[in-house]
Motif scaffolding. Structure first.
Motif, PDB file in Angstrom:
ATOM      1  N   ALA A  83       3.760  -5.632   4.356  1.00  0.00           N
ATOM      2  CA  ALA A  83       4.376  -6.918   4.033  1.00  0.00           C
ATOM      3  C   ALA A  83       4.402  -7.128   2.526  1.00  0.00           C
ATOM      4  O   ALA A  83       5.412  -7.575   1.959  1.00  0.00           O
ATOM      5  N   GLY A  84       3.307  -6.799   1.847  1.00  0.00           N
ATOM      6  CA  GLY A  84       3.254  -6.945   0.403  1.00  0.00           C
ATOM      7  C   GLY A  84       4.257  -6.058  -0.305  1.00  0.00           C
ATOM      8  O   GLY A  84       4.867  -6.457  -1.305  1.00  0.00           O
ATOM      9  N   THR A  85       4.449  -4.849   0.208  1.00  0.00           N
ATOM     10  CA  THR A  85       5.433  -3.936  -0.386  1.00  0.00           C
ATOM     11  C   THR A  85       6.833  -4.518  -0.285  1.00  0.00           C
ATOM     12  O   THR A  85       7.614  -4.484  -1.237  1.00  0.00           O
ATOM     13  N   ARG A  86       7.177  -5.073   0.856  1.00  0.00           N
ATOM     14  CA  ARG A  86       8.499  -5.672   1.037  1.00  0.00           C
ATOM     15  C   ARG A  86       8.700  -6.849   0.092  1.00  0.00           C
ATOM     16  O   ARG A  86       9.771  -7.021  -0.494  1.00  0.00           O
ATOM     17  N   VAL A  87       7.665  -7.644  -0.063  1.00  0.00           N
ATOM     18  CA  VAL A  87       7.763  -8.789  -0.962  1.00  0.00           C
ATOM     19  C   VAL A  87       7.947  -8.313  -2.401  1.00  0.00           C
ATOM     20  O   VAL A  87       8.758  -8.856  -3.154  1.00  0.00           O
ATOM     21  N   GLY A  88       7.191  -7.296  -2.794  1.00  0.00           N
ATOM     22  CA  GLY A  88       7.300  -6.772  -4.151  1.00  0.00           C
ATOM     23  C   GLY A  88       8.690  -6.256  -4.458  1.00  0.00           C
ATOM     24  O   GLY A  88       9.239  -6.501  -5.538  1.00  0.00           O
ATOM     25  N   LEU A  89       9.281  -5.546  -3.515  1.00  0.00           N
ATOM     26  CA  LEU A  89      10.635  -5.035  -3.708  1.00  0.00           C
ATOM     27  C   LEU A  89      11.634  -6.172  -3.840  1.00  0.00           C
ATOM     28  O   LEU A  89      12.547  -6.130  -4.676  1.00  0.00           O
ATOM     29  N   SER A  90      11.463  -7.214  -3.035  1.00  0.00           N
ATOM     30  CA  SER A  90      12.395  -8.346  -3.112  1.00  0.00           C
ATOM     31  C   SER A  90      12.233  -9.107  -4.412  1.00  0.00           C
ATOM     32  O   SER A  90      13.157  -9.803  -4.849  1.00  0.00           O
ATOM     33  N   ALA A  91      11.084  -8.970  -5.063  1.00  0.00           N
ATOM     34  CA  ALA A  91      10.850  -9.646  -6.340  1.00  0.00           C
ATOM     35  C   ALA A  91      11.365  -8.835  -7.518  1.00  0.00           C
ATOM     36  O   ALA A  91      11.165  -9.225  -8.668  1.00  0.00           O
ATOM     37  N   GLY A  92      12.003  -7.705  -7.250  1.00  0.00           N
ATOM     38  CA  GLY A  92      12.582  -6.916  -8.326  1.00  0.00           C
ATOM     39  C   GLY A  92      11.663  -5.856  -8.879  1.00  0.00           C
ATOM     40  O   GLY A  92      11.925  -5.295  -9.942  1.00  0.00           O
ATOM     41  N   ALA A  93      10.585  -5.561  -8.176  1.00  0.00           N
ATOM     42  CA  ALA A  93       9.619  -4.593  -8.676  1.00  0.00           C
ATOM     43  C   ALA A  93       9.898  -3.194  -8.147  1.00  0.00           C
ATOM     44  O   ALA A  93      10.532  -3.013  -7.106  1.00  0.00           O
ATOM     45  N   ARG A  94       9.404  -2.232  -8.877  1.00  0.00           N
ATOM     46  CA  ARG A  94       9.312  -0.875  -8.376  1.00  0.00           C
ATOM     47  C   ARG A  94       7.871  -0.667  -7.923  1.00  0.00           C
ATOM     48  O   ARG A  94       6.948  -0.728  -8.737  1.00  0.00           O
ATOM     49  N   VAL A  95       7.663  -0.486  -6.643  1.00  0.00           N
ATOM     50  CA  VAL A  95       6.310  -0.353  -6.106  1.00  0.00           C
ATOM     51  C   VAL A  95       5.810   1.066  -6.397  1.00  0.00           C
ATOM     52  O   VAL A  95       6.311   2.033  -5.832  1.00  0.00           O
ATOM     53  N   VAL A  96       4.820   1.168  -7.280  1.00  0.00           N
ATOM     54  CA  VAL A  96       4.345   2.477  -7.729  1.00  0.00           C
ATOM     55  C   VAL A  96       3.058   2.907  -7.040  1.00  0.00           C
ATOM     56  O   VAL A  96       2.630   4.064  -7.184  1.00  0.00           O
ATOM     57  N   HIS A  97       2.436   1.999  -6.286  1.00  0.00           N
ATOM     58  CA  HIS A  97       1.180   2.362  -5.618  1.00  0.00           C
ATOM     59  C   HIS A  97       0.913   1.362  -4.503  1.00  0.00           C
ATOM     60  O   HIS A  97       1.147   0.161  -4.665  1.00  0.00           O
ATOM     61  N   VAL A  98       0.432   1.865  -3.376  1.00  0.00           N
ATOM     62  CA  VAL A  98       0.023   1.005  -2.259  1.00  0.00           C
ATOM     63  C   VAL A  98      -1.351   1.459  -1.794  1.00  0.00           C
ATOM     64  O   VAL A  98      -1.566   2.644  -1.511  1.00  0.00           O
ATOM     65  N   ALA A  99      -2.279   0.519  -1.723  1.00  0.00           N
ATOM     66  CA  ALA A  99      -3.623   0.799  -1.224  1.00  0.00           C
ATOM     67  C   ALA A  99      -3.904  -0.121  -0.047  1.00  0.00           C
ATOM     68  O   ALA A  99      -3.516  -1.291  -0.056  1.00  0.00           O
ATOM     69  N   ALA A 100      -4.558   0.419   0.973  1.00  0.00           N
ATOM     70  CA  ALA A 100      -4.881  -0.367   2.158  1.00  0.00           C
ATOM     71  C   ALA A 100      -6.349  -0.199   2.493  1.00  0.00           C
ATOM     72  O   ALA A 100      -6.892   0.907   2.424  1.00  0.00           O
ATOM     73  N   GLY A 101      -7.016  -1.300   2.837  1.00  0.00           N
ATOM     74  CA  GLY A 101      -8.423  -1.251   3.168  1.00  0.00           C
ATOM     75  C   GLY A 101      -9.302  -1.522   1.959  1.00  0.00           C
ATOM     76  O   GLY A 101      -8.809  -1.764   0.846  1.00  0.00           O
ATOM     77  N   PRO A 102     -10.623  -1.476   2.144  1.00  0.00           N
ATOM     78  CA  PRO A 102     -11.545  -1.769   1.040  1.00  0.00           C
ATOM     79  C   PRO A 102     -11.403  -0.748  -0.091  1.00  0.00           C
ATOM     80  O   PRO A 102     -11.449   0.462   0.140  1.00  0.00           O
ATOM     81  N   LEU A 103     -11.231  -1.227  -1.299  1.00  0.00           N
ATOM     82  CA  LEU A 103     -11.141  -0.338  -2.464  1.00  0.00           C
ATOM     83  C   LEU A 103     -12.501   0.272  -2.764  1.00  0.00           C
ATOM     84  O   LEU A 103     -13.530  -0.412  -2.770  1.00  0.00           O
ATOM     85  N   ASP A 104     -12.509   1.588  -3.027  1.00  0.00           N
ATOM     86  CA  ASP A 104     -13.714   2.253  -3.514  1.00  0.00           C
ATOM     87  C   ASP A 104     -13.402   2.847  -4.880  1.00  0.00           C
ATOM     88  O   ASP A 104     -12.334   2.615  -5.461  1.00  0.00           O
ATOM     89  N   GLY A 105     -14.319   3.638  -5.419  1.00  0.00           N
ATOM     90  CA  GLY A 105     -14.118   4.211  -6.738  1.00  0.00           C
ATOM     91  C   GLY A 105     -12.880   5.074  -6.831  1.00  0.00           C
ATOM     92  O   GLY A 105     -12.128   5.014  -7.812  1.00  0.00           O
ATOM     93  N   THR A 106     -12.647   5.873  -5.789  1.00  0.00           N
ATOM     94  CA  THR A 106     -11.454   6.728  -5.779  1.00  0.00           C
ATOM     95  C   THR A 106     -10.190   5.890  -5.740  1.00  0.00           C
ATOM     96  O   THR A 106      -9.197   6.186  -6.418  1.00  0.00           O
ATOM     97  N   GLY A 107     -10.209   4.813  -4.964  1.00  0.00           N
ATOM     98  CA  GLY A 107      -9.052   3.938  -4.866  1.00  0.00           C
ATOM     99  C   GLY A 107      -8.756   3.235  -6.181  1.00  0.00           C
ATOM    100  O   GLY A 107      -7.589   3.084  -6.568  1.00  0.00           O
ATOM    101  N   VAL A 108      -9.793   2.807  -6.877  1.00  0.00           N
ATOM    102  CA  VAL A 108      -9.599   2.161  -8.171  1.00  0.00           C
ATOM    103  C   VAL A 108      -9.029   3.156  -9.181  1.00  0.00           C
ATOM    104  O   VAL A 108      -8.143   2.828  -9.970  1.00  0.00           O
TER     105      VAL A 108
END
Length: 440
Positions: A83-108
């Motif tokens: 849902a967030g990706t769709r919203v970002g695209l509609s806002a004129g953004a280029r979505v360069v990264h998508v993360a799902a779930g709890p962020l850890d060190g690798t995700g950051v």
């Protein structure tokens, strides 16, 4: 006479339209190379002067300097992150990264590597899971990314997460949840917040201009302005509308669909249905990304026997020399063929993302390759993309075609908030085919 200058500062060219804000009449146009190598105001001022717009109010959108790079951090990949990706695209953004779930060190680390301009932080329906959103807000606060955050998740912890980020001096704009309930997508508040962050924090940080004058002019990212123009045009049509924008680096597809009762009942995606949206394909373009068009077309068997051997060298030339101007019939044919393939692939991917385009009444073509072609050849590119029915894609069945030859969709989007009557009149006068009986 109340004239307004509407300017689209693109990665390659800055395009200016001078519009009478009382009548919507187009009084002048001009284009100039975008001067990212010095100061974008140099090219903008030159284009404004050439169009006869000196001394008048300026409304500006921009995709220069790479446009708006957005990262989405969500809860589940198939729900809030989608849902967030769709919203970002509609806002004129280029979505360069998508993360799902709890962020850890690798995700950051992966988030940092993507170099986003803005992070859209979402997660949980209102009253649902709050732990992941709170955890991710805390990780972003500690990460010292210094990237502005748009917070559009579970309202139950929104203020707490915003406070955590602000305490670590992370710029944050909080708004309503993009997915307040399963299956209900509400993009407008987050889209407005992303626009606010882009104009307040991002555009000035791209160092496109030495002072603050340019940043103060910019109202939106260019694709956001275009979508606003498309929405206004669709409202006048009272039916489904799509726009195929074939650029040098990307191919964007915009669609506005009417959510009648039957379609609402049929559309039951857990991530919600976006009735007004955009997809962007970063590997499909007729200059920087031309080689991606040939690769993708070959992989999907869209090329005739022997065609790849001819198109591949032509695509490589364009990728190596993005400023190339097609000279001669053969080069123009290569441009149009690449555009037709990019359009076909772009429409396929837009439909794959969940947009049923079968009831679209008008498909509008945009982009320099179509504007500079003859009306017949540009229409042929659009009809080639519309004829792609062999794979069972939900493409328009009986759509008329039109070309935004005067590049008015972005100016209309810029005018829409302050001068809505002028914006509608501009669209009616410059895209008359959209309102013709055959389009209805």
């Amino acid at each position: 006479m109340n004239l307004v200058v509407c300017a689209d500062v693109g990665s390659t060219y800055t395009k200016v339209a001078v519009v009478d804000a009382d009548t919507g009449e187009l009084r002048g146009t001009a284009a100039h190379r975008t001067t990212v190598d010095s100061d974008v105001l140099d090219g903008l001022d030159a284009a404004v002067a050439a169009a006869g717009g000196d001394g008048y109010e300026r409304l500006v959108c921009s995709s220069a300097g790479g446009g708006l790079r957005l990262a989405v951090v969500g809860y589940e990949s198939l729900v809030t992150a989608k849902a967030g990706t769709r919203v970002g695209l509609s806002a004129g953004a280029r979505v360069v990264h998508v993360a799902a779930g709890p962020l850890d060190g690798t995700g950051v680390a992966a988030l940092r590597e993507a170099r986003p301009d803005v992070v859209l932080l979402v997660g949980g329906t209102d009253g649902g899971d709050a732990e992941v959103l709170l955890h991710n807000g805390q990780r972003l606060a500690r990460a010292r990314l210094r990237v502005p955050v748009v917070l559009a998740g579970n309202v139950a912890v929104r203020d707490q997460v915003a406070r955590v980020l602000a305490e670590r001096r992370v710029p944050v704009v909080a708004c309503d949840n993009v997915l307040p309930r399963i299956g209900v997508l509400r993009p407008e508040p987050a889209r407005a917040a992303i626009r606010e962050v882009f104009t307040r924090h991002v555009i000035g940080g791209k160092r496109l201009s030495r002072g603050t004058r340019f940043a103060r002019m910019v109202l939106a990212a260019t694709p956001d302005a275009v979508l606003a123009g498309v929405e206004l045009l669709a409202d006048g049509l009272a039916g489904d509308l799509a726009v195929l924008d074939v650029g040098g680096a990307t191919t964007d597809v915009y669609s506005v669909r009417v959510p009648d009762a039957h379609r609402q009942a049929a559309a039951r995606e857990v991530a919600g249905t976006q009735w007004r949206g955009r997809t962007v394909e970063g590997d499909l373009g007729v200059r920087w990304s031309a080689t991606g068009v040939v690769r993708a077309a070959a992989a999907q068997r869209l090329l005739a026997p022997g065609e790849e051997e001819v198109l591949a060298p032509a695509a490589t030339r364009r990728a190596d020399e993005p400023g190339l101007v097609a000279a001669g019939a053969a080069e123009r044919e290569h441009d149009l063929r690449l555009a037709a393939l990019a359009g076909t692939l772009g429409l396929r991917r837009h439909v794959r993302d969940g947009a049923d385009l079968s009831e679209v009444r008008v498909l509008i073509g945009s982009g320099g390759v179509l504007r500079h072609a003859s009306a017949d050849r540009a229409a042929g590119v659009l009809r080639a993309a519309l004829g792609d029915h062999e794979g069972g894609w939900a493409l328009p069945r009986r759509a008329a075609v039109a070309v935004d030859a005067d590049h008015v969709l972005a100016p209309a989007g810029l005018l829409a908030a302050r001068y809505p009557r002028a914006a509608r009149a501009l669209l009616r006068s410059r895209l008359p085919d959209v309102h013709a009986p055959s389009a209805r």
